[in-house]
Scaffold this motif. Structure first.
Motif, PDB file in Angstrom:
ATOM      1  N   HIS A 173      36.643  38.899  28.860  1.00 10.39           N
ATOM      2  CA  HIS A 173      37.615  37.805  28.742  1.00 10.39           C
ATOM      3  C   HIS A 173      36.737  36.573  28.306  1.00 10.39           C
ATOM      4  CE1 HIS A 173      40.535  34.620  28.767  1.00 10.39           C
ATOM      5  NE2 HIS A 173      41.480  35.641  29.169  1.00 10.39           N
TER       6      HIS A 173
ATOM      7  N   LYS B  33      46.276  28.797  34.456  1.00 10.23           N
ATOM      8  CA  LYS B  33      46.012  29.341  35.707  1.00 10.23           C
ATOM      9  C   LYS B  33      45.315  30.827  35.348  1.00 10.23           C
ATOM     10  CE  LYS B  33      50.366  29.117  37.008  1.00 10.23           C
ATOM     11  NZ  LYS B  33      50.918  28.289  35.691  1.00 10.23           N
ATOM     12  N   SER B  34      45.875  31.859  34.691  1.00 11.64           N
ATOM     13  CA  SER B  34      45.036  33.024  34.566  1.00 11.64           C
ATOM     14  C   SER B  34      43.775  32.620  33.654  1.00 11.64           C
ATOM     15  CB  SER B  34      46.056  33.783  33.574  1.00 11.64           C
ATOM     16  OG  SER B  34      47.335  34.058  34.200  1.00 11.64           O
ATOM     17  N   THR B  35      43.722  31.737  32.667  1.00  9.38           N
ATOM     18  CA  THR B  35      42.649  31.560  32.152  1.00  9.38           C
ATOM     19  C   THR B  35      41.411  31.010  33.077  1.00  9.38           C
ATOM     20  OG1 THR B  35      44.018  30.583  30.250  1.00  9.38           O
ATOM     21  CG2 THR B  35      41.759  30.156  30.065  1.00  9.38           C
TER      22      THR B  35
ATOM     23  N   ILE C 157      41.126  31.991  36.297  1.00 12.45           N
ATOM     24  CA  ILE C 157      40.533  32.858  37.031  1.00 12.45           C
ATOM     25  C   ILE C 157      39.431  33.637  36.119  1.00 12.45           C
ATOM     26  CG2 ILE C 157      41.203  35.368  37.997  1.00 12.45           C
ATOM     27  CD1 ILE C 157      44.073  33.988  38.538  1.00 12.45           C
TER      28      ILE C 157
ATOM     29  N   ASP D 166      43.088  42.699  39.819  1.00 14.83           N
ATOM     30  CA  ASP D 166      44.183  41.952  39.682  1.00 14.83           C
ATOM     31  C   ASP D 166      45.343  42.959  40.425  1.00 14.83           C
ATOM     32  OD1 ASP D 166      46.495  40.700  38.819  1.00 14.83           O
ATOM     33  OD2 ASP D 166      46.241  41.548  36.676  1.00 14.83           O
TER      34      ASP D 166
ATOM     35  N   VAL E 171      42.901  38.926  42.723  1.00 14.57           N
ATOM     36  CA  VAL E 171      43.933  38.094  42.089  1.00 14.57           C
ATOM     37  C   VAL E 171      45.276  38.615  42.439  1.00 14.57           C
ATOM     38  CG1 VAL E 171      44.786  37.072  40.078  1.00 14.57           C
ATOM     39  CG2 VAL E 171      42.345  37.496  40.341  1.00 14.57           C
TER      40      VAL E 171
ATOM     41  N   GLU F 273      48.961  37.326  41.132  1.00 12.86           N
ATOM     42  CA  GLU F 273      49.548  36.244  40.278  1.00 12.86           C
ATOM     43  C   GLU F 273      50.806  36.171  40.651  1.00 12.86           C
ATOM     44  OE1 GLU F 273      48.512  34.552  37.276  1.00 12.86           O
ATOM     45  OE2 GLU F 273      47.242  36.051  36.330  1.00 12.86           O
TER      46      GLU F 273
ATOM     47  N   THR G 106      48.184  32.705  42.382  1.00 14.35           N
ATOM     48  CA  THR G 106      48.856  31.757  41.393  1.00 14.35           C
ATOM     49  C   THR G 106      50.258  31.572  41.487  1.00 14.35           C
ATOM     50  OG1 THR G 106      49.443  33.268  39.504  1.00 14.35           O
ATOM     51  CG2 THR G 106      47.307  32.583  39.682  1.00 14.35           C
TER      52      THR G 106
END
Ligand SMILES: Nc1ncnc2c1ncn2[C@@H]1O[C@H](COP(=O)(O)OP(=O)(O)OP(=O)(O)O)[C@@H](O)[C@H]1O
Ligand SMILES: [Mg+2]
Length: 505
Positions: A206, A258-260, A262, A275, A301, A303, A375
């Motif tokens: 990422h 939020k995901s960005t 992480i 995940d 994580v 989510e 999150t």
């Protein structure tokens, strides 16, 4: 009377002894079976030990009969790959982990020298070939090992400090070079009993970084410092008797990063990401199994924790019902994330207490640094027990795009730091709410001919539309409220009279 031998006589005698020894050794190597060679080698080493001032230490690739590669060997390999690519003459090149570049390391029987606090150390990569066993399907086996040689006067320095230095540096190099992974526990997949792990993984690539995130600079700096301090606090956590872990709760409306964040955290610290899809976990036992399998230097994580399972807790269920009514608005906004009726009906039996037990209990048992990140769009929905400090140590709110955030995005997408249209954008941003995801989408050139002016105008138009929509909605809502008051007043004239009395008073 005994006459002491002269130096020349002594050297001649020693030379001829050595020559005969070498001759015997050559014959033994050539003609004797493996067992005899080993036997001879053993006693030769003992004999040489009396005169030889150097010490040798070997680090084997596969220690004993173990199938797993020795960690010490891997660390030495990494340490020497940096050193040897500068000084060794024979190198071998292998494809790097990202398949883009060649990684150099020393070739077999190559020697490199290293220096540590004044001591000289020689390293060599060797191998022993164990012969194929008779009546066995296994062919000849090559066992590689690194051997370091140093003068015996440095024994303590090398065995204590130098080896530790090599292993810790090597480990660090390995962490830097390793290809990071994104693990997931795929839902609906039946794990065959022979499969060793319940996680499947892909390469984690990422591109998110904190520098490119639209966030207030002070907030960004605070989060970065918190993460870096955590990653360097091994000794501190050991001293205070706490497991080396930290929990982050990221909350805010959809599309606020939020995901960005992480991904940016994983890139900053060089961690793997696990995940965890809670709805795909059968029960608490499976959850425990999954979590035990996670490795050090990783982010676990979960989510949308509010939607994942019925983790809002038994305690809150009844009392919350009425207070939930007022929060319908945000509920609607996130309703796309609520297919979770089905999650309650499916076979998942992970409970809040199971999750809490994991966060508290298991962490203390497994060493190594780990972050756990939850999150949610709806922080109020969560059971306070789940997000109390100690479990979720840092709560980070990610909200609508600020002007500072916009400037970061404008720099990312359009490479502009200032522009005459910025003033209008700043004013509009103060008057309305737009998520960074929407701002980013509007800044994205839609065709090759789209220039900076076009993209910024498109954002201004979108901001104006959002503002008008919000105003229209507000007007409609206040109209509805007025009508409701009127209806109530008509239905209950007494109250109406009271209102009128109040107004007169
Ligand atoms: N703060 C931000 N900085 C930079 N880009 C952002 C930010 N927030 C969102 N984006 C952009 O918007 C997209 C969506 O963001 P992201 O998936 O991180 O939102 P989210 O908060 O996780 O949303 P959700 O609650 O729906 O999961 C990202 O791909 C990213 O490009
Ligand atoms: Mg997200």
């Amino acid at each position: 009377m005994m006459v002491p031998p002269t130096m020349i006589e002594m050297w001649t005698t020693m030379g001829s002894t050595l020559a005969s020894f070498m001759f015997v050794w050559a014959i033994i190597r050539q003609y004797c079976p493996y067992e005899v060679r080993r036997y001879f080698e053993k006693y030769t080493h003992r004999f040489m030990g009396f005169f030889y001032p150097y010490i040798k230490i070997s680090i084997h690739e596969f220690a004993g009969d173990r199938l797993k590669r020795s960690e010490a060997y891997a660390a030495v390999e990494a340490y020497l790959s940096v050193n040897s690519s500068k000084s060794a003459k024979r190198l071998k090149a292998e494809m790097g982990k990202d398949s883009n570049n060649l990684v150099l390391s020393m070739d077999e029987y190559e020697r490199v020298t290293d220096e540590f606090q004044g001591a000289k150390i020689w390293w060599v990569l060797s191998k022993v070939v164990s012969p194929a066993r008779s009546m066995s399907y296994y062919p000849e086996q090559e066992k590689r090992y690194y051997r370091l040689t140093f003068h015996k006067r440095y024994r303590e320095l090398i065995t204590d400090a130098y080896l530790e230095h090599v292993v810790s540096e090597g480990k660090e190099i390995r962490v830097k070079n390793r290809q990071r992974k994104l693990y997931t526990n795929s839902p609906g997949y039946k794990w065959p009993s022979y499969k060793q792990t319940m996680w499947s993984h892909i390469v984690f690539e990422h591109p998110a970084r904190f520098e490119t995130m639209a966030l207030e600079p002070e907030k960004k700096q605070e989060i970065i410092e918190d993460l870096v301090t955590f990653s360097k606090s091994k000794d501190f956590y050991a001293r205070i008797g706490k497991a080396w872990k930290r929990g982050y709760l990221l909350y805010g409306p959809p599309g606020t990063g939020k995901s960005t964040m992480i991904a940016a955290m994983a890139n900053l610290l060089n961690y793997d990401v696990y995940d965890l899809e809670l709805t795909a976990v059968k029960d608490n036992t499976e959850l425990r199994k999954l979590l035990i399998e996670t490795t050090s230097k990783s982010i676990i994580v979960i989510e949308d924790i509010d939607c994942s399972l019925d983790l809002t807790g038994q305690r809150k269920k009844k009392s919350e019902k009425s207070s939930d009514d007022g929060k319908e608005k945000l509920d609607k906004e996130i309703s796309r994330k609520e297919p979770k009726e089905e999650s309650n009906n499916n076979s998942s039996k992970v409970t809040l207490s199971g999750l809490l037990n994991f966060i508290d209990g298991l962490w203390s048992a497994c060493g190594g640094e780990r972050l756990i990140v939850f999150t949610t769009n709806y922080v109020e929905k969560l059971d306070p027990a789940l997000i109390r400090r100690g479990r979720m140590d840092k709560h980070i709110e990610l909200s609508y795009c600020s002007f500072m955030g916009f400037k970061v995005l404008a720099n990312n997408y359009l490479k502009v730091e200032n522009h005459p249209m910025f003033d209008t954008i700043q004013r509009l941003m103060e008057e309305t709410n737009m998520t960074p995801a929407d701002v980013a989408e509007n800044l994205m050139p839609k065709s090759p001919s789209d220039d900076v002016d076009k993209c910024l105008s498109s954002l201004i138009q979108a901001l104006q539309e959002t503002k008008e929509e919000a105003e229209k909605k507000n007007a409609e809502e206040s109209k509805e409220d007025d009508e409701l008051i009127k209806e109530n007043a008509a239905a209950d004239p007494k109250d109406n009279n009271k209102e009128t009395e109040k107004e007169i008073l």
